[in-house]
Design a protein around this motif. Structure first.
Motif, PDB file in Angstrom:
ATOM      1  N   SER A  93       0.832  -1.217   0.000  1.00 49.99           N
ATOM      2  CA  SER A  93       0.000   0.000   0.000  1.00 49.99           C
ATOM      3  C   SER A  93       0.863   1.263   0.000  1.00 49.99           C
ATOM      4  O   SER A  93       0.538   2.245  -0.670  1.00 49.99           O
ATOM      5  CB  SER A  93      -0.954   0.003   1.201  1.00 49.99           C
ATOM      6  N   GLU A  94       1.973   1.235   0.741  1.00 52.37           N
ATOM      7  CA  GLU A  94       2.868   2.399   0.759  1.00 52.37           C
ATOM      8  C   GLU A  94       3.424   2.654  -0.638  1.00 52.37           C
ATOM      9  O   GLU A  94       3.434   3.787  -1.124  1.00 52.37           O
ATOM     10  CB  GLU A  94       4.025   2.166   1.736  1.00 52.37           C
ATOM     11  N   LYS A  95       3.869   1.575  -1.282  1.00 51.93           N
ATOM     12  CA  LYS A  95       4.407   1.694  -2.639  1.00 51.93           C
ATOM     13  C   LYS A  95       3.329   2.190  -3.593  1.00 51.93           C
ATOM     14  O   LYS A  95       3.565   3.058  -4.432  1.00 51.93           O
ATOM     15  CB  LYS A  95       4.902   0.326  -3.120  1.00 51.93           C
ATOM     16  N   ALA A  96       2.129   1.616  -3.465  1.00 52.46           N
ATOM     17  CA  ALA A  96       1.027   1.959  -4.367  1.00 52.46           C
ATOM     18  C   ALA A  96       0.708   3.453  -4.315  1.00 52.46           C
ATOM     19  O   ALA A  96       0.647   4.128  -5.350  1.00 52.46           O
ATOM     20  CB  ALA A  96      -0.211   1.135  -4.008  1.00 52.46           C
ATOM     21  N   PHE A  97       0.532   3.990  -3.097  1.00 59.23           N
ATOM     22  CA  PHE A  97       0.165   5.407  -2.971  1.00 59.23           C
ATOM     23  C   PHE A  97       1.341   6.334  -3.293  1.00 59.23           C
ATOM     24  O   PHE A  97       1.150   7.428  -3.817  1.00 59.23           O
ATOM     25  CB  PHE A  97      -0.414   5.687  -1.584  1.00 59.23           C
ATOM     26  N   ALA A  98       2.570   5.874  -2.999  1.00 59.15           N
ATOM     27  CA  ALA A  98       3.757   6.679  -3.321  1.00 59.15           C
ATOM     28  C   ALA A  98       3.924   6.765  -4.836  1.00 59.15           C
ATOM     29  O   ALA A  98       4.129   7.850  -5.392  1.00 59.15           O
ATOM     30  CB  ALA A  98       4.998   6.066  -2.685  1.00 59.15           C
ATOM     31  N   TYR A  99       3.812   5.613  -5.505  1.00 64.24           N
ATOM     32  CA  TYR A  99       3.920   5.598  -6.969  1.00 64.24           C
ATOM     33  C   TYR A  99       2.822   6.456  -7.597  1.00 64.24           C
ATOM     34  O   TYR A  99       3.050   7.168  -8.569  1.00 64.24           O
ATOM     35  CB  TYR A  99       3.818   4.168  -7.500  1.00 64.24           C
ATOM     36  N   LYS A 100       1.621   6.372  -7.007  1.00 61.49           N
ATOM     37  CA  LYS A 100       0.496   7.141  -7.555  1.00 61.49           C
ATOM     38  C   LYS A 100       0.773   8.650  -7.449  1.00 61.49           C
ATOM     39  O   LYS A 100       0.538   9.406  -8.397  1.00 61.49           O
ATOM     40  CB  LYS A 100      -0.796   6.799  -6.813  1.00 61.49           C
ATOM     41  N   MET A 101       1.276   9.082  -6.290  1.00 58.65           N
ATOM     42  CA  MET A 101       1.579  10.512  -6.095  1.00 58.65           C
ATOM     43  C   MET A 101       2.632  10.985  -7.095  1.00 58.65           C
ATOM     44  O   MET A 101       2.503  12.043  -7.711  1.00 58.65           O
ATOM     45  CB  MET A 101       2.072  10.760  -4.667  1.00 58.65           C
ATOM     46  N   LYS A 102       3.696  10.179  -7.248  1.00 49.27           N
ATOM     47  CA  LYS A 102       4.776  10.556  -8.167  1.00 49.27           C
ATOM     48  C   LYS A 102       4.282  10.542  -9.611  1.00 49.27           C
ATOM     49  O   LYS A 102       4.573  11.450 -10.396  1.00 49.27           O
ATOM     50  CB  LYS A 102       5.958   9.595  -7.997  1.00 49.27           C
TER      51      LYS A 102
END
Length: 212
Positions: A93-102
């Motif tokens: 989930s951390e990766k998912a939302f971080a990738y989404k923001m970037k």
């Protein structure tokens, strides 16, 4: 005067790593300054160093060393995500939302460069996000799709109770369908296989999934 980054996707937990970080700060102080940017009303938004600030606070620090950078909203998102992705343990989930923001920040920057096609912007952004990571641009888009999962299902993926690829397939279901699936999984104490998840996704394209 320090504020967490808005919608910071990385969790700050009181775990073993935090305990070791506290020990290190107690012994040697904060060796790497936090990176912050000025925001209105005299505050500073943390770009890098949320865990260091938390550890220092627990030790009773009132001040921490910082490097102040004047950055735009999008540039600060890119910097914040990049500075956190190198961490050893990052949940899905951390990766998912971080990738989404970037990804969204890069797409906005791409639009400003007058990219003629939305699809081109999408592909370029995913490729750019994948640079300096172990994930391909296709995998980046799969991670981003996980953000459409209900929190309970995403938590199951984080806890490895729901396999990553199965979670991606389920993320294509409508919210209400995911809710029904969650109810079914709970009642029958089961997790769909990858094959079943693909079938559910296919049926969902044709009609609304029901409990039966």
């Amino acid at each position: 005067r320090l504020r967490p980054f808005k919608e910071h996707p990385f969790q700050v937990k009181d775990d073993k790593e935090m305990f070791l970080l506290q020990e290190s700060i107690e012994k040697y102080g904060i060796l790497n300054p936090l990176i912050v940017r000025p925001v209105p009303d005299g505050y500073y938004e943390i770009i890098s160093g949320h865990r260091r600030k938390h550890a220092a606070e627990k030790l009773g620090y009132r001040k921490v060393p910082v490097i102040i950078r004047v950055l735009s909203e999008d540039d600060s998102i890119l910097s914040m995500v990049d500075s956190n992705l190198h961490r050893e343990r990052i949940s899905y989930s951390e990766k998912a939302f971080a990738y989404k923001m970037k990804y969204e920040a890069l797409k906005r920057q791409g639009k400003r460069s007058d990219l003629t096609s939305c699809q081109v912007g999408k592909k370029l952004a995913a490729e750019e996000v994948s640079q300096n990571t172990e994930d391909s641009s296709r995998q980046i888009l799969r991670y981003i799709h996980l953000t459409l999962l209900l929190p309970e299902l995403l938590e199951m993926a984080d806890d490895k109770k729901l396999p990553f690829n199965t979670a991606v397939e389920i993320s294509y279901l409508r919210n209400e369908e995911q809710q029904v699936l969650l109810q079914y999984m709970s009642n029958h104490n089961m997790v769909p296989s990858m094959k079943q998840a693909k079938e559910l996704k296919q049926i969902s394209k044709e009609r609304m999934l029901t409990y039966s």
